[in-house]
Design an enzyme around this catalytic site. Structure first.
Site, mmCIF file in Angstrom:
data_model
loop_
_atom_site.group_PDB
_atom_site.id
_atom_site.type_symbol
_atom_site.label_atom_id
_atom_site.label_comp_id
_atom_site.label_asym_id
_atom_site.label_seq_id
_atom_site.Cartn_x
_atom_site.Cartn_y
_atom_site.Cartn_z
ATOM 1 C CB THR A 30 -0.896 0.025 1.249
ATOM 2 O OG1 THR A 30 -1.555 1.288 1.354
ATOM 3 C CG2 THR A 30 -0.080 -0.196 2.527
ATOM 4 C CE1 TYR A 65 -3.813 -1.864 4.788
ATOM 5 C CE2 TYR A 65 -3.526 0.442 4.181
ATOM 6 C CZ TYR A 65 -3.716 -0.881 3.826
ATOM 7 O OH TYR A 65 -3.792 -1.217 2.498
#
Length: 330
Positions: free
Chosen positions: A117, A141
């Site tokens: 990501t 995250y």
């Protein structure tokens, strides 16, 4: 030769399965269906319901199906949620990825593609952000994904194991043939939420933060069509099969749109006006992040076909209409 797709019943994973099958590949999907859907896995693929952290199950799948490559999507993906539940994210995204990688090394699987990501960059100092930019995630995250990238690099140095980590920017849209799309209830993806509001499935949309240092005060993101994204995975698979080295690539279009610009696009394409509510910032949201995508274009020959915000929005709305009709009929 079979490819194992973890999380293949989910949003991006189901598009990946379709792309692999369309290319004549044999596919087995491992998904615990916590956020994915059984119906999203085509009949031509084998679905195994289970957890990627279950090493005995993964071993049995690899041996039974002759798995030669893994494309790993399974994990948790909501940045603000990760701030509230950091241990859950480190367990689901990092610990379980380590378990999966261990089985891959043990059973001689040399090709591994990881869904990383842009959150690993945090608030980048330069826009567009390049793959060699400092890594400073601002959410658990992003940190959980970065830890997995580090494990991949260390594993590749120690074993006969090669990987490609693809750093996604904001994935949106749906299969142009309307075979699958973003279907998760209470999803947080901006274009998904705006499409639901445009079709009357939510009463309004919230904009989290209007005081960022951007042109209109709202967050700016690089939106990539999901079909272009899974084709980047196909290019990565070819790269590894051809003997290519382990690599990290950004997956984006190198242009950004603000939250308000995206909402205007959904209104324009849908022909629907709807309520927009302005709310305070959420934790873990960078102000702006846009990809430098020249590396993947040059090294893998990746050429996006759906590089247009209205096209992304139109496909998302078409899938949302499909879902609405399905729910209304049931």
């Amino acid at each position: 030769m079979t490819i194992l797709v973890t999380g293949g019943a989910g949003y991006i994973g189901s598009h990946m399965v379709l792309e692999l099958l369309d290319s004549g590949e044999n596919v087995v999907v491992l998904d615990n269906l916590s956020t994915g859907f059984r119906w999203a896995v085509p009949e031509l693929a084998t679905l195994v319901v289970g957890d990627i952290g279950d090493q005995e199950l993964v071993r049995s799948i690899v041996r039974k199906h002759g798995v030669k490559a893994i494309i790993h999507f399974a994990g948790s993906i909501v940045e603000p949620e990760s701030v509230v539940d950091p241990l859950g994210y480190y367990h689901n995204n990092t610990v379980k990825s380590r378990a999966l990688m261990e089985v891959a090394v043990e059973l001689g699987i040399e090709h591994f593609i990881f869904s990383s990501t842009a959150a690993v960059y945090g608030n980048p100092q330069e826009i567009p952000v390049r793959e060699d930019a400092p890594l400073a995630p601002v959410s658990p995250y992003g940190s959980s994904k970065l830890m997995t990238e580090i494990m991949l690099a260390d594993t590749a140095r120690a074993h006969n194991f090669r990987y490609v980590a693809l750093r996604y920017f904001n994935v949106a849209g749906a299969d142009p043939k309307e075979r699958t799309g973003q279907s998760t209830p209470n999803a947080t993806h901006l274009i998904k939420v705006a499409s639901e509001v445009a079709l009357g499935r939510r009463p309004y949309i919230e904009v989290f933060g209007t005081d960022y240092e951007t042109a209109d005060g709202t967050c700016v993101r690089d939106y990539i069509h999901v079909t272009d994204l899974v084709r980047a995975h196909m290019a990565a698979l070819r790269h590894l099969r051809d003997g290519g080295t382990s690599e990290i690539f950004n997956c984006g279009y190198s242009k950004g749109f603000s939250v308000l610009e995206v909402i205007d696009a959904v209104k324009r394409v849908s022909g629907s006006d709807f309520e927009v509510r302005l709310s305070p910032r959420r934790a873990g949201d960078p102000a702006a992040i846009v990809a430098a995508s020249d590396k993947i274009r040059v090294r893998l020959g990746w050429r996006p076909e759906f590089d247009d915000l209205d096209t992304i929005t139109r496909n998302a709305l078409a899938w949302e209409t499909h879902l609405k009709q399905f729910k209304d009929a049931s």
